[in-house]
Design a protein around this motif. Structure first.
Motif, PDB file in Angstrom:
ATOM      1  N   GLN A   1      45.143  37.914  42.548  1.00  0.00           N
ATOM      2  CA  GLN A   1      45.898  38.545  42.783  1.00  0.00           C
ATOM      3  C   GLN A   1      46.800  40.444  42.345  1.00  0.00           C
ATOM      4  OE1 GLN A   1      49.015  35.559  41.889  1.00  0.00           O
ATOM      5  NE2 GLN A   1      49.458  34.651  44.157  1.00  0.00           N
ATOM      6  N   GLN A   2      45.647  40.186  41.313  1.00  0.00           N
ATOM      7  CA  GLN A   2      45.763  41.859  39.890  1.00  0.00           C
ATOM      8  C   GLN A   2      44.324  42.113  40.086  1.00  0.00           C
ATOM      9  OE1 GLN A   2      47.957  40.505  36.726  1.00  0.00           O
ATOM     10  NE2 GLN A   2      49.474  38.565  37.833  1.00  0.00           N
ATOM     11  N   ASP A   3      44.052  42.058  38.926  1.00  0.00           N
ATOM     12  CA  ASP A   3      42.707  43.444  38.898  1.00  0.00           C
ATOM     13  C   ASP A   3      41.641  42.570  39.802  1.00  0.00           C
ATOM     14  OD1 ASP A   3      44.365  44.068  36.967  1.00  0.00           O
ATOM     15  OD2 ASP A   3      43.692  43.374  35.120  1.00  0.00           O
ATOM     16  N   LEU A   4      41.723  42.015  39.812  1.00  0.00           N
ATOM     17  CA  LEU A   4      39.736  41.421  40.912  1.00  0.00           C
ATOM     18  C   LEU A   4      40.359  41.551  42.360  1.00  0.00           C
ATOM     19  CD1 LEU A   4      38.313  38.331  38.216  1.00  0.00           C
ATOM     20  CD2 LEU A   4      38.498  40.613  38.479  1.00  0.00           C
TER      21      LEU A   4
ATOM     22  N   LEU B   1      37.713  41.921  44.970  1.00  0.00           N
ATOM     23  CA  LEU B   1      36.655  41.373  44.874  1.00  0.00           C
ATOM     24  C   LEU B   1      36.692  40.667  46.558  1.00  0.00           C
ATOM     25  CD1 LEU B   1      36.453  40.023  42.054  1.00  0.00           C
ATOM     26  CD2 LEU B   1      34.831  41.783  42.606  1.00  0.00           C
ATOM     27  N   ILE B   2      38.177  40.609  46.909  1.00  0.00           N
ATOM     28  CA  ILE B   2      38.485  39.824  48.430  1.00  0.00           C
ATOM     29  C   ILE B   2      37.929  40.597  49.782  1.00  0.00           C
ATOM     30  CG2 ILE B   2      40.002  38.722  49.856  1.00  0.00           C
ATOM     31  CD1 ILE B   2      41.781  37.758  47.289  1.00  0.00           C
TER      32      ILE B   2
ATOM     33  N   VAL C   1      38.822  30.484  47.712  1.00  0.00           N
ATOM     34  CA  VAL C   1      38.811  31.480  48.469  1.00  0.00           C
ATOM     35  C   VAL C   1      37.654  32.234  46.684  1.00  0.00           C
ATOM     36  CG1 VAL C   1      39.395  34.291  47.407  1.00  0.00           C
ATOM     37  CG2 VAL C   1      41.105  32.180  48.908  1.00  0.00           C
ATOM     38  N   TRP C   2      38.148  32.104  45.634  1.00  0.00           N
ATOM     39  CA  TRP C   2      36.820  32.394  44.760  1.00  0.00           C
ATOM     40  C   TRP C   2      35.511  32.289  44.722  1.00  0.00           C
ATOM     41  CZ3 TRP C   2      36.481  35.476  41.015  1.00  0.00           C
ATOM     42  CH2 TRP C   2      35.496  35.463  40.009  1.00  0.00           C
ATOM     43  N   ALA C   3      35.741  30.188  45.213  1.00  0.00           N
ATOM     44  CA  ALA C   3      34.125  30.062  45.719  1.00  0.00           C
ATOM     45  C   ALA C   3      33.156  30.740  46.670  1.00  0.00           C
ATOM     46  CB  ALA C   3      34.762  28.345  46.079  1.00  0.00           C
ATOM     47  N   LEU C   4      34.119  31.052  47.611  1.00  0.00           N
ATOM     48  CA  LEU C   4      33.794  31.683  48.223  1.00  0.00           C
ATOM     49  C   LEU C   4      33.063  33.985  47.555  1.00  0.00           C
ATOM     50  CD1 LEU C   4      36.092  31.304  51.646  1.00  0.00           C
ATOM     51  CD2 LEU C   4      32.924  30.886  51.396  1.00  0.00           C
TER      52      LEU C   4
END
Length: 217
Positions: A154-157, A160-161, A199-202
């Motif tokens: 939701q912030q620094d990363l 990546l989305i 989301v992270w896994a993807l």
């Protein structure tokens, strides 16, 4: 959100395989139905199902079946595996005293009523520790130490989305249904925090794929 997440437990594809579904939701991961939607074709956690099926046929209490599954699979292939990678990357030697084989053998043979009483788990261990530690430590709410991946996304990363889960990239790759990926992203960004692992896994898969399979993606 807790109620919404709990409701997902009942959204299973096959009652015979409901344990796998419950386990996936408890771990905040994809259910078999969700993986089928992502891949746009039928999917089953076949190896995990076979492992569980063998344990489920044992003549022991359901709690003991779950504990045995965790001991044989979740512990070595998830918790210890990740700990080993993280510790070795930092040149650390990690020890796990609770896995001393004498203690494990003893614990496996302790009657269930000494392990769980009412809603209290690890009952025997906690009663033993009362001699050495204050009750506010022993009986406090369980508190893990996961990385705050959801906060990072939701912030620094957050970038990546957009970088790895955008529609153009997904269509070119041809592995995942773009609309389903976007659905998980939308749910997470709209406040359904428990979707962060999906989301992270993807994202992690896409990073691996770009590095090892198709650097030009």
């Amino acid at each position: 959100q807790r109620k919404q997440r709990a409701a997902r437990v009942f959204d299973y594809a096959d009652f015979q395989r409901i344990w796998l579904h419950v386990w996936s939701q408890e771990q905040y991961m994809f259910s078999e139905k969700e993986v089928s939607w992502l891949l746009n074709k039928p999917y089953t956690h076949q190896s995990t199902w076979q492992d569980w099926k063998k344990i489920s046929e044992l003549d022991i209490h359901p709690f003991e079946k779950i504990s045995l599954f965790d001991t044989l699979h979740y512990l070595p292939y998830n918790l210890l595996y990740k700990m080993d990678i993280a510790s070795m990357a930092s040149a650390l030697e990690v020890r796990v005293p609770y896995l001393d084989h004498h203690l494990v053998e003893f614990a496996l043979n302790v009657p269930l009523q000494f392990k769980i009483q009412g809603q209290e788990q690890k009952f025997l261990m906690k009663k033993t520790l009362e001699k050495y530690l204050p009750n506010e430590l022993i009986y406090r709410k369980k508190w893990g130490f996961p990385a705050p991946v959801g906060d990072w996304l939701q912030q620094d990363l957050a970038y990546l989305i957009d970088k790895y889960l955008n529609e153009k990239r997904l269509k070119k790759q041809g592995l995942f249904e773009p609309n389903m990926v976007q659905n998980f992203v939308n749910l997470f960004q709209q406040g359904k925090y428990y979707h962060y692992k999906r989301v992270w896994a993807l994202i992690v898969f896409q990073m691996w794929y770009a590095h090892y399979i198709d650097p030009n993606l």
